[in-house]
Design a protein around this motif. Structure first.
Motif, PDB file in Angstrom:
ATOM      1  N   PRO A   1      16.360   3.458  13.546  1.00  0.00           N
ATOM      2  CA  PRO A   1      16.926   3.138  12.229  1.00  0.00           C
ATOM      3  C   PRO A   1      17.139   4.400  11.414  1.00  0.00           C
ATOM      4  N   HIS A   2      18.296   4.513  10.804  1.00  0.00           N
ATOM      5  CA  HIS A   2      18.624   5.701  10.026  1.00  0.00           C
ATOM      6  C   HIS A   2      18.778   5.355   8.544  1.00  0.00           C
ATOM      7  N   THR A   3      19.751   4.524   8.216  1.00  0.00           N
ATOM      8  CA  THR A   3      20.012   4.128   6.834  1.00  0.00           C
ATOM      9  C   THR A   3      20.408   2.659   6.819  1.00  0.00           C
ATOM     10  N   ILE A   4      19.789   1.890   5.925  1.00  0.00           N
ATOM     11  CA  ILE A   4      20.184   0.492   5.754  1.00  0.00           C
ATOM     12  C   ILE A   4      21.017   0.391   4.481  1.00  0.00           C
ATOM     13  N   LEU A   5      22.083  -0.396   4.557  1.00  0.00           N
ATOM     14  CA  LEU A   5      23.010  -0.610   3.444  1.00  0.00           C
ATOM     15  C   LEU A   5      22.883  -2.075   3.022  1.00  0.00           C
TER      16      LEU A   5
ATOM     17  N   ALA B   1      26.985  11.062   1.491  1.00  0.00           N
ATOM     18  CA  ALA B   1      27.263  12.012   2.571  1.00  0.00           C
ATOM     19  C   ALA B   1      26.007  12.742   3.022  1.00  0.00           C
ATOM     20  N   VAL B   2      25.124  13.063   2.093  1.00  0.00           N
ATOM     21  CA  VAL B   2      23.866  13.729   2.456  1.00  0.00           C
ATOM     22  C   VAL B   2      22.975  12.779   3.254  1.00  0.00           C
ATOM     23  N   PHE B   3      22.920  11.512   2.834  1.00  0.00           N
ATOM     24  CA  PHE B   3      22.127  10.535   3.580  1.00  0.00           C
ATOM     25  C   PHE B   3      22.701  10.355   4.986  1.00  0.00           C
ATOM     26  N   TYR B   4      24.007  10.272   5.108  1.00  0.00           N
ATOM     27  CA  TYR B   4      24.623  10.026   6.407  1.00  0.00           C
ATOM     28  C   TYR B   4      24.411  11.193   7.368  1.00  0.00           C
TER      29      TYR B   4
ATOM     30  N   ASN C   1       0.836  -1.209   0.000  1.00  0.00           N
ATOM     31  CA  ASN C   1       0.000   0.000   0.000  1.00  0.00           C
ATOM     32  C   ASN C   1       0.872   1.262   0.000  1.00  0.00           C
ATOM     33  N   THR C   2       1.715   1.372  -1.014  1.00  0.00           N
ATOM     34  CA  THR C   2       2.755   2.400  -1.038  1.00  0.00           C
ATOM     35  C   THR C   2       2.680   3.195  -2.332  1.00  0.00           C
ATOM     36  N   ALA C   3       2.794   4.511  -2.210  1.00  0.00           N
ATOM     37  CA  ALA C   3       2.898   5.398  -3.365  1.00  0.00           C
ATOM     38  C   ALA C   3       4.368   5.622  -3.683  1.00  0.00           C
ATOM     39  N   VAL C   4       4.726   5.567  -4.959  1.00  0.00           N
ATOM     40  CA  VAL C   4       6.116   5.667  -5.399  1.00  0.00           C
ATOM     41  C   VAL C   4       6.337   6.990  -6.097  1.00  0.00           C
ATOM     42  N   TYR C   5       7.463   7.651  -5.764  1.00  0.00           N
ATOM     43  CA  TYR C   5       7.854   8.921  -6.385  1.00  0.00           C
ATOM     44  C   TYR C   5       9.236   8.733  -7.006  1.00  0.00           C
ATOM     45  N   ASP C   6       9.373   9.146  -8.242  1.00  0.00           N
ATOM     46  CA  ASP C   6      10.623   8.943  -8.986  1.00  0.00           C
ATOM     47  C   ASP C   6      11.618  10.064  -8.727  1.00  0.00           C
ATOM     48  N   ASP C   7      11.777  10.439  -7.485  1.00  0.00           N
ATOM     49  CA  ASP C   7      12.783  11.421  -7.091  1.00  0.00           C
ATOM     50  C   ASP C   7      12.879  11.409  -5.573  1.00  0.00           C
ATOM     51  N   LEU C   8      13.969  11.924  -5.053  1.00  0.00           N
ATOM     52  CA  LEU C   8      14.131  11.994  -3.612  1.00  0.00           C
ATOM     53  C   LEU C   8      13.309  13.149  -3.045  1.00  0.00           C
ATOM     54  N   PRO C   9      13.044  13.151  -1.734  1.00  0.00           N
ATOM     55  CA  PRO C   9      12.287  14.268  -1.139  1.00  0.00           C
ATOM     56  C   PRO C   9      12.939  15.620  -1.417  1.00  0.00           C
ATOM     57  N   LEU C  10      12.129  16.678  -1.384  1.00  0.00           N
ATOM     58  CA  LEU C  10      12.608  18.011  -1.745  1.00  0.00           C
ATOM     59  C   LEU C  10      13.740  18.481  -0.816  1.00  0.00           C
ATOM     60  N   LYS C  11      13.630  18.169   0.481  1.00  0.00           N
ATOM     61  CA  LYS C  11      14.680  18.600   1.414  1.00  0.00           C
ATOM     62  C   LYS C  11      16.006  17.917   1.092  1.00  0.00           C
ATOM     63  N   VAL C  12      15.942  16.659   0.714  1.00  0.00           N
ATOM     64  CA  VAL C  12      17.172  15.949   0.372  1.00  0.00           C
ATOM     65  C   VAL C  12      17.765  16.509  -0.911  1.00  0.00           C
ATOM     66  N   GLU C  13      16.931  16.812  -1.882  1.00  0.00           N
ATOM     67  CA  GLU C  13      17.428  17.381  -3.135  1.00  0.00           C
ATOM     68  C   GLU C  13      18.067  18.749  -2.909  1.00  0.00           C
ATOM     69  N   GLU C  14      17.492  19.535  -2.022  1.00  0.00           N
ATOM     70  CA  GLU C  14      18.087  20.835  -1.717  1.00  0.00           C
ATOM     71  C   GLU C  14      19.463  20.670  -1.071  1.00  0.00           C
TER      72      GLU C  14
ATOM     73  N   HIS D   1      21.836   2.452  -5.606  1.00  0.00           N
ATOM     74  CA  HIS D   1      20.446   2.895  -5.695  1.00  0.00           C
ATOM     75  C   HIS D   1      20.059   3.517  -4.355  1.00  0.00           C
ATOM     76  N   PHE D   2      19.692   4.806  -4.371  1.00  0.00           N
ATOM     77  CA  PHE D   2      19.344   5.561  -3.167  1.00  0.00           C
ATOM     78  C   PHE D   2      17.829   5.738  -3.116  1.00  0.00           C
ATOM     79  N   SER D   3      17.258   5.523  -1.922  1.00  0.00           N
ATOM     80  CA  SER D   3      15.813   5.659  -1.762  1.00  0.00           C
ATOM     81  C   SER D   3      15.486   6.001  -0.316  1.00  0.00           C
ATOM     82  N   VAL D   4      14.256   6.505  -0.116  1.00  0.00           N
ATOM     83  CA  VAL D   4      13.750   6.876   1.209  1.00  0.00           C
ATOM     84  C   VAL D   4      12.339   6.311   1.343  1.00  0.00           C
TER      85      VAL D   4
END
Length: 410
Positions: free
Chosen positions: A283-287, A405-408, A105-118, A352-355
């Motif tokens: 949980p912060h980031t899974i690798l 680095a932005v994800f971390y 039950n998930t909506a998919v967006y083909d880009d990272l969130p706006l704050k991350v992109e900034e 592949h980076f995702s949130v």
């Protein structure tokens, strides 16, 4: 000298064998001991009758001894009468992201969130750190001393032809080394203030049981590395992205659980590997590793890029759901606060980076929907290895370190 009949007539071996056969035919004579014992009232017992005594068997734990395998039947301690769909680390969904959307039950967006992109636009990697990362890539993927048999390489035009097995660094070690190098350089980039609130754990196992449309689904997945933090990631505003406006795909006539194996042996419980009492438990980031030899289709067809991305979504959902049930209980449906998890999946070359943001555990809800933001895969290099005996790193992409680095530091 060759042993012949003529030689054996005078050979000591001939006489020894004959003597052995002769002594073996001798019949022991009675010594009169049995009659003497009977005269004194002592009963003589046949030893074979004493040895027939049945004694209980004792199990001994010998160090280094491999225990016998457990039978995969009704005698197994985890056997359940009701079968369930068990999704593991080696499985992929047949329809990839579309099937994961419908199942979770998930909506998919083909880009990272706006704050991350900034933050990506504002982040710049220094030349010194960039050069150090290039040397680290060569150190991890070329100069490492491990020499094992690599995976079998198939030629598409000649599927029956067997190429010689090459020795080198295994896929699992390549993924582990390149991710550890990236984390180390992100620590140098972020500084001590951020590093004090981060920690990396390895081989974290997650269990999340789900029931959707009266079918039992168990997500039994592992994160090869996971960055945990003292504070959770800030949730994204659903009023900005409006996930309810995104239409979920229709898989008819396929079921949402197609290609997921059915098993009777499973552990139906929720499990999050970090105790909630630990201060760095969020949980912060899974690798995630994604080696072609470990991830396969049930139909033996090649794994597509869409299926690999669907695998990333399922792993991110599993981590968020396990954490939500640890905080709010195993029966929670509507979450008091959304849980956000970042995910990075790699095969040591493509990243592949995702949130993922978990808003609800009611997978049939029509009023709430989860969100998954993904970016197109990035290649760290085009060629990395020995070229005419010379170490070569071609077309190094510094955007991978910048995204990491932005994800971390998020």
């Amino acid at each position: 000298m060759r042993l012949t009949n003529t030689l054996l007539r005078q050979h000591i071996g001939f006489f020894f064998k004959k003597h052995w056969l002769q002594q073996g035919k001798r019949v022991p004579n009675s010594t009169g001991a049995e009659e003497e014992l009977a005269a004194r009232g002592i009963t003589v017992v046949d030893p074979s009758e004493v040895l027939k005594e049945q004694r209980p068997r004792e199990d001994f734990n010998i160090p280094g001894m491999v225990p016998p395998p457990v039978a995969l039947d009704e005698t197994h301690p985890l056997w359940k009468a009701e079968p369930a769909y068990v999704y593991g680390d080696t499985n992929v969904l047949l329809e990839g992201v579309r099937q994961a959307q419908s199942l979770l039950n998930t909506a998919v967006y083909d880009d990272l969130p706006l704050k991350v992109e900034e933050k990506l636009d504002q982040t710049k990697i220094t030349t010194q750190l960039d050069r150090s990362m290039q040397q680290a890539v060569l150190s991890a993927l070329v100069f490492d001393t491990e020499q094992v048999k690599n995976a079998i390489v198939k030629v598409p035009d000649r599927p029956a032809y067997k190429l010689p097995r090459m020795y080198g660094i295994s896929e699992g070690r390549r993924n582990q080394l390149i991710l550890s190098k990236l984390v180390t350089h992100c620590e140098r980039f972020a500084g001590r203030a951020v590093n004090a609130n981060r920690k990396v754990v390895f081989n974290a196992r997650f269990l999340v049981p789900l029931v959707k449309d009266s079918e039992r689904v168990l997500l039994n997945l592992k994160a090869e590395s996971m960055i945990i933090s003292q504070e959770p990631l800030k949730p994204l505003d659903t009023s900005v992205y409006r996930p309810l406006d995104v239409e979920l795909p229709n898989l008819f006539p396929l079921k949402e659980t197609v290609s997921i194996p059915v098993q009777n042996i499973y552990d139906w419980k929720n499990e999050y590997p970090i105790s909630s009492n630990y201060k760095l438990s969020h949980p912060h980031t899974i690798l995630i590793h994604c080696s072609p030899s470990d991830v396969k289709n049930a139909t033996e067809l090649p794994v597509s890029r869409d299926q690999i991305e669907g695998r990333t979504m399922l792993k991110a959902f599993t981590v968020a759901a396990a954490r939500a049930r640890q905080l709010y209980g195993d029966e929670v449906k509507t979450l008091p606060n959304p849980i956000t998890v970042q995910a990075v999946q790699t095969d040591s070359k493509t990243f592949h980076f995702s949130v993922y943001q978990l808003n609800t555990l009611d997978l049939s809800s029509s009023t709430e929907r989860n969100m998954w933001f993904r970016k197109a895969p990035l290649d760290l290099y085009s060629e990395c290895g020995y070229n005419v005996g010379k170490p070569t790193l071609a077309d190094y992409n510094k955007d991978v370190l910048r995204h990491f680095a932005v994800f971390y530091s998020n």
